[in-house]
Design a protein around this motif. Sequence first.
Motif, mmCIF file in Angstrom:
data_model
loop_
_atom_site.group_PDB
_atom_site.id
_atom_site.type_symbol
_atom_site.label_atom_id
_atom_site.label_comp_id
_atom_site.label_asym_id
_atom_site.label_seq_id
_atom_site.Cartn_x
_atom_site.Cartn_y
_atom_site.Cartn_z
ATOM 1 N N LYS A 63 0.832 -1.203 0.000
ATOM 2 C CA LYS A 63 0.000 0.000 0.000
ATOM 3 C C LYS A 63 0.864 1.250 0.000
ATOM 4 O O LYS A 63 0.608 2.202 -0.731
ATOM 5 C CB LYS A 63 -0.918 0.016 1.222
ATOM 6 C CG LYS A 63 -2.080 -0.938 1.145
ATOM 7 C CD LYS A 63 -2.914 -0.863 2.403
ATOM 8 C CE LYS A 63 -3.993 -1.928 2.429
ATOM 9 N NZ LYS A 63 -4.748 -1.910 3.684
ATOM 10 N N ARG A 64 1.906 1.259 0.828
ATOM 11 C CA ARG A 64 2.793 2.421 0.913
ATOM 12 C C ARG A 64 3.554 2.616 -0.394
ATOM 13 O O ARG A 64 3.750 3.742 -0.849
ATOM 14 C CB ARG A 64 3.784 2.284 2.076
ATOM 15 C CG ARG A 64 3.167 2.300 3.438
ATOM 16 C CD ARG A 64 2.200 3.437 3.756
ATOM 17 N NE ARG A 64 2.630 4.751 3.352
ATOM 18 C CZ ARG A 64 1.820 5.731 2.978
ATOM 19 N NH1 ARG A 64 0.521 5.542 2.948
ATOM 20 N NH2 ARG A 64 2.285 6.899 2.634
ATOM 21 N N MET A 65 3.982 1.523 -1.008
ATOM 22 C CA MET A 65 4.703 1.621 -2.280
ATOM 23 C C MET A 65 3.781 2.182 -3.366
ATOM 24 O O MET A 65 4.206 3.020 -4.164
ATOM 25 C CB MET A 65 5.248 0.256 -2.702
ATOM 26 C CG MET A 65 6.368 -0.262 -1.831
ATOM 27 S SD MET A 65 7.809 0.815 -1.827
ATOM 28 C CE MET A 65 8.401 0.585 -3.469
ATOM 29 N N ASN A 66 2.544 1.738 -3.389
ATOM 30 C CA ASN A 66 1.588 2.261 -4.375
ATOM 31 C C ASN A 66 1.349 3.750 -4.149
ATOM 32 O O ASN A 66 1.218 4.515 -5.101
ATOM 33 C CB ASN A 66 0.275 1.484 -4.321
ATOM 34 C CG ASN A 66 0.421 0.087 -4.886
ATOM 35 O OD1 ASN A 66 1.328 -0.192 -5.675
ATOM 36 N ND2 ASN A 66 -0.460 -0.810 -4.481
ATOM 37 N N ALA A 67 1.286 4.160 -2.881
ATOM 38 C CA ALA A 67 1.107 5.580 -2.575
ATOM 39 C C ALA A 67 2.316 6.382 -3.036
ATOM 40 O O ALA A 67 2.175 7.469 -3.608
ATOM 41 C CB ALA A 67 0.878 5.776 -1.071
ATOM 42 N N ILE A 68 3.513 5.856 -2.821
ATOM 43 C CA ILE A 68 4.735 6.541 -3.246
ATOM 44 C C ILE A 68 4.771 6.660 -4.768
ATOM 45 O O ILE A 68 5.122 7.713 -5.317
ATOM 46 C CB ILE A 68 5.979 5.804 -2.720
ATOM 47 C CG1 ILE A 68 6.075 5.972 -1.211
ATOM 48 C CG2 ILE A 68 7.249 6.292 -3.396
ATOM 49 C CD1 ILE A 68 7.123 5.103 -0.547
ATOM 50 N N ILE A 69 4.394 5.603 -5.464
ATOM 51 C CA ILE A 69 4.367 5.624 -6.931
ATOM 52 C C ILE A 69 3.376 6.679 -7.416
ATOM 53 O O ILE A 69 3.660 7.436 -8.355
ATOM 54 C CB ILE A 69 4.020 4.220 -7.485
ATOM 55 C CG1 ILE A 69 5.196 3.270 -7.242
ATOM 56 C CG2 ILE A 69 3.666 4.282 -8.961
ATOM 57 C CD1 ILE A 69 4.872 1.814 -7.486
ATOM 58 N N ALA A 70 2.219 6.763 -6.775
ATOM 59 C CA ALA A 70 1.217 7.767 -7.170
ATOM 60 C C ALA A 70 1.757 9.177 -6.949
ATOM 61 O O ALA A 70 1.560 10.063 -7.792
ATOM 62 C CB ALA A 70 -0.074 7.557 -6.372
ATOM 63 N N ILE A 71 2.456 9.396 -5.838
ATOM 64 C CA ILE A 71 3.034 10.711 -5.562
ATOM 65 C C ILE A 71 4.083 11.057 -6.611
ATOM 66 O O ILE A 71 4.123 12.178 -7.134
ATOM 67 C CB ILE A 71 3.640 10.746 -4.137
ATOM 68 C CG1 ILE A 71 2.526 10.711 -3.096
ATOM 69 C CG2 ILE A 71 4.512 11.976 -3.941
ATOM 70 C CD1 ILE A 71 3.003 10.466 -1.678
#
Length: 126
Positions: A63-71
Amino acid sequence: MDSFITIRFKRDTAKRFQEFSKTHFKSHTEAMAAILDFFLYNEISPKEKFGPSGRTLEANLKKRMNAIIAIMRDIEKTQTKPTVAMLESLFQTEEPKNKPLILEKKFIEEKKAVHFQEKRHATHEP
């Protein structure tokens, strides 16, 4: 040779232990000794909870990696690409169009206005 002793377990627990013992150890005695040593050496109780499991940690990391990718994608779209485009436009070297100066334009128009005129010779008839 060591002597054996009988310990009473409920049938379900005994079957679980036998299956565990067969897959990991040569004998039931080895399995029980390893289990007891594990808890003794690590100074933990079998009743303690270790916290989140590997699966929950993995899910949180995803989840955190997906959030970082979106940012990162948002930064690329809103900041990086426009900035790069502006910098490229500054450094592009186009040859300026050769526009004649205003004075030259008038001079060219005046030249165009003058055409060759035929000389009129007076014809003398004898």
